[in-house]
Design a protein around this motif. Structure first.
Motif, PDB file in Angstrom:
ATOM      1  N   ILE A   1      27.155  37.778  27.497  1.00 17.66           N
ATOM      2  CA  ILE A   1      26.996  36.592  28.330  1.00 17.66           C
ATOM      3  C   ILE A   1      25.631  36.004  28.035  1.00 17.66           C
ATOM      4  N   ASN A   2      25.618  34.774  27.607  1.00 16.90           N
ATOM      5  CA  ASN A   2      24.367  34.083  27.292  1.00 16.90           C
ATOM      6  C   ASN A   2      24.067  33.008  28.336  1.00 16.90           C
ATOM      7  N   SER A   3      22.798  32.653  28.424  1.00 18.52           N
ATOM      8  CA  SER A   3      22.365  31.583  29.324  1.00 18.52           C
ATOM      9  C   SER A   3      22.953  31.767  30.719  1.00 18.52           C
ATOM     10  N   LEU A   4      22.706  32.918  31.294  1.00 16.82           N
ATOM     11  CA  LEU A   4      23.295  33.244  32.595  1.00 16.82           C
ATOM     12  C   LEU A   4      22.914  32.226  33.651  1.00 16.82           C
ATOM     13  N   LYS A   5      23.879  31.930  34.495  1.00 15.16           N
ATOM     14  CA  LYS A   5      23.705  30.985  35.583  1.00 15.16           C
ATOM     15  C   LYS A   5      23.908  31.704  36.916  1.00 15.16           C
ATOM     16  N   LEU A   6      23.392  31.096  37.969  1.00 15.11           N
ATOM     17  CA  LEU A   6      23.554  31.689  39.298  1.00 15.11           C
ATOM     18  C   LEU A   6      25.029  31.945  39.607  1.00 15.11           C
ATOM     19  N   GLU A   7      25.885  31.035  39.177  1.00 16.27           N
ATOM     20  CA  GLU A   7      27.308  31.158  39.485  1.00 16.27           C
ATOM     21  C   GLU A   7      28.013  32.247  38.676  1.00 16.27           C
ATOM     22  N   ASP A   8      27.290  32.885  37.773  1.00 15.05           N
ATOM     23  CA  ASP A   8      27.856  34.020  37.051  1.00 15.05           C
ATOM     24  C   ASP A   8      27.755  35.307  37.869  1.00 15.05           C
ATOM     25  N   THR A   9      27.080  35.243  38.996  1.00 18.23           N
ATOM     26  CA  THR A   9      26.988  36.417  39.867  1.00 18.23           C
ATOM     27  C   THR A   9      28.380  36.844  40.311  1.00 18.23           C
ATOM     28  N   ALA A  10      28.732  38.078  39.996  1.00 16.02           N
ATOM     29  CA  ALA A  10      30.086  38.567  40.270  1.00 16.02           C
ATOM     30  C   ALA A  10      30.164  40.035  39.879  1.00 16.02           C
ATOM     31  N   VAL A  11      31.250  40.656  40.299  1.00 17.77           N
ATOM     32  CA  VAL A  11      31.613  41.960  39.757  1.00 17.77           C
ATOM     33  C   VAL A  11      32.503  41.710  38.545  1.00 17.77           C
ATOM     34  N   TYR A  12      32.145  42.318  37.434  1.00 19.88           N
ATOM     35  CA  TYR A  12      32.882  42.127  36.189  1.00 19.88           C
ATOM     36  C   TYR A  12      33.730  43.368  35.913  1.00 19.88           C
ATOM     37  N   TYR A  13      35.006  43.118  35.626  1.00 16.57           N
ATOM     38  CA  TYR A  13      35.962  44.188  35.398  1.00 16.57           C
ATOM     39  C   TYR A  13      36.546  44.085  33.994  1.00 16.57           C
ATOM     40  N   CYS A  14      36.773  45.220  33.378  1.00 12.15           N
ATOM     41  CA  CYS A  14      37.609  45.206  32.181  1.00 12.15           C
ATOM     42  C   CYS A  14      38.997  45.705  32.568  1.00 12.15           C
ATOM     43  N   ALA A  15      39.969  45.262  31.828  1.00 15.33           N
ATOM     44  CA  ALA A  15      41.348  45.590  32.151  1.00 15.33           C
ATOM     45  C   ALA A  15      42.172  45.638  30.885  1.00 15.33           C
ATOM     46  N   GLU A  16      43.246  46.394  30.957  1.00 16.11           N
ATOM     47  CA  GLU A  16      44.156  46.568  29.828  1.00 16.11           C
ATOM     48  C   GLU A  16      45.475  45.893  30.172  1.00 16.11           C
ATOM     49  N   GLY A  17      45.994  45.125  29.236  1.00 18.40           N
ATOM     50  CA  GLY A  17      47.229  44.424  29.537  1.00 18.40           C
ATOM     51  C   GLY A  17      47.789  43.703  28.336  1.00 18.40           C
ATOM     52  N   PRO A  18      48.670  42.748  28.563  1.00 10.32           N
ATOM     53  CA  PRO A  18      49.350  42.066  27.460  1.00 10.32           C
ATOM     54  C   PRO A  18      48.450  41.070  26.749  1.00 10.32           C
ATOM     55  N   ALA A  19      48.554  41.041  25.447  1.00 11.81           N
ATOM     56  CA  ALA A  19      47.739  40.126  24.663  1.00 11.81           C
ATOM     57  C   ALA A  19      48.012  38.685  25.048  1.00 11.81           C
ATOM     58  N   GLY A  20      46.943  37.933  25.184  1.00 12.35           N
ATOM     59  CA  GLY A  20      47.067  36.514  25.430  1.00 12.35           C
ATOM     60  C   GLY A  20      47.209  36.113  26.882  1.00 12.35           C
ATOM     61  N   SER A  21      47.357  37.093  27.761  1.00 11.75           N
ATOM     62  CA  SER A  21      47.558  36.744  29.171  1.00 11.75           C
ATOM     63  C   SER A  21      46.230  36.541  29.877  1.00 11.75           C
ATOM     64  N   ILE A  22      46.199  35.527  30.741  1.00 10.28           N
ATOM     65  CA  ILE A  22      45.027  35.300  31.580  1.00 10.28           C
ATOM     66  C   ILE A  22      45.344  35.597  33.037  1.00 10.28           C
ATOM     67  N   PHE A  23      46.512  36.160  33.290  1.00 11.56           N
ATOM     68  CA  PHE A  23      46.974  36.351  34.658  1.00 11.56           C
ATOM     69  C   PHE A  23      46.743  37.777  35.129  1.00 11.56           C
ATOM     70  N   GLU A  24      45.985  37.900  36.189  1.00  6.04           N
ATOM     71  CA  GLU A  24      45.593  39.198  36.726  1.00  6.04           C
ATOM     72  C   GLU A  24      46.771  40.127  36.997  1.00  6.04           C
ATOM     73  N   PRO A  25      47.873  39.659  37.592  1.00  2.00           N
ATOM     74  CA  PRO A  25      48.973  40.587  37.919  1.00  2.00           C
ATOM     75  C   PRO A  25      49.584  41.264  36.702  1.00  2.00           C
ATOM     76  N   GLU A  26      49.362  40.703  35.531  1.00  4.87           N
ATOM     77  CA  GLU A  26      49.960  41.275  34.327  1.00  4.87           C
ATOM     78  C   GLU A  26      49.128  42.414  33.753  1.00  4.87           C
ATOM     79  N   TYR A  27      47.973  42.656  34.333  1.00  2.00           N
ATOM     80  CA  TYR A  27      47.114  43.745  33.872  1.00  2.00           C
ATOM     81  C   TYR A  27      47.278  44.926  34.828  1.00  2.00           C
ATOM     82  N   ASP A  28      47.557  46.095  34.274  1.00  2.00           N
ATOM     83  CA  ASP A  28      47.903  47.215  35.132  1.00  2.00           C
ATOM     84  C   ASP A  28      46.924  48.380  35.065  1.00  2.00           C
ATOM     85  N   ASN A  29      45.837  48.192  34.361  1.00  2.00           N
ATOM     86  CA  ASN A  29      44.852  49.265  34.281  1.00  2.00           C
ATOM     87  C   ASN A  29      43.471  48.628  34.344  1.00  2.00           C
ATOM     88  N   TRP A  30      42.694  49.019  35.354  1.00  2.00           N
ATOM     89  CA  TRP A  30      41.422  48.366  35.627  1.00  2.00           C
ATOM     90  C   TRP A  30      40.296  49.384  35.729  1.00  2.00           C
TER      91      TRP A  30
END
Length: 122
Positions: A83-112
């Protein structure tokens, strides 16, 4: 099921750069991986994804593709989020997850992972 453990978060200043790491234990990464984040009071949102072992396709939402870079090191079984040029709005908990390629939808990821906190100060 592989266990995912994120690290690298912390308190940083706006404009700084940070690299988050997601480590796998139990077996090697096989499937597509992604980073999501959840800011206080907001829903978890997709940040970046990368295809499974043997592919290097990466994908981002339009709002993330300029400052965020996902990569993987198959030999070390690690996924990174730069993450470059961090902004205040980048404040968050960041998670990695395993799931289907190309998906941006959280419910499709089953391992966090458990997440790593990133706090950006001014």
């Amino acid at each position: 099921q592989v266990q995912l453990v994120e690290s690298g978060g912390g308190l940083v200043q706006a404009g700084d750069s940070l690299r988050l790491t997601c480590a796998a234990s139990g077996r090697a990464f096989m499937y597509a991986m992604a980073w999501f984040r959840q800011a206080p009071g907001k829903e978890r949102e997709f940040v970046a994804g990368i295809s499974g072992t043997g592919g290097d396709d990466t994908y981002y939402t339009d709002s993330m593709k300029n400052r965020f870079t996902i990569s993987r090191d198959n030999a070390k079984n690690l996924i990174y989020l730069q993450i470059n040029s961090l902004k205040l709005e980048d404040t968050a908990v960041y998670y990695c997850a395993e799931g289907p390629a190309g998906s941006i939808f959280e419910p499709e990821y089953d391992n966090w992972g458990q997440g790593t906190q990133v706090t950006v100060s001014s």
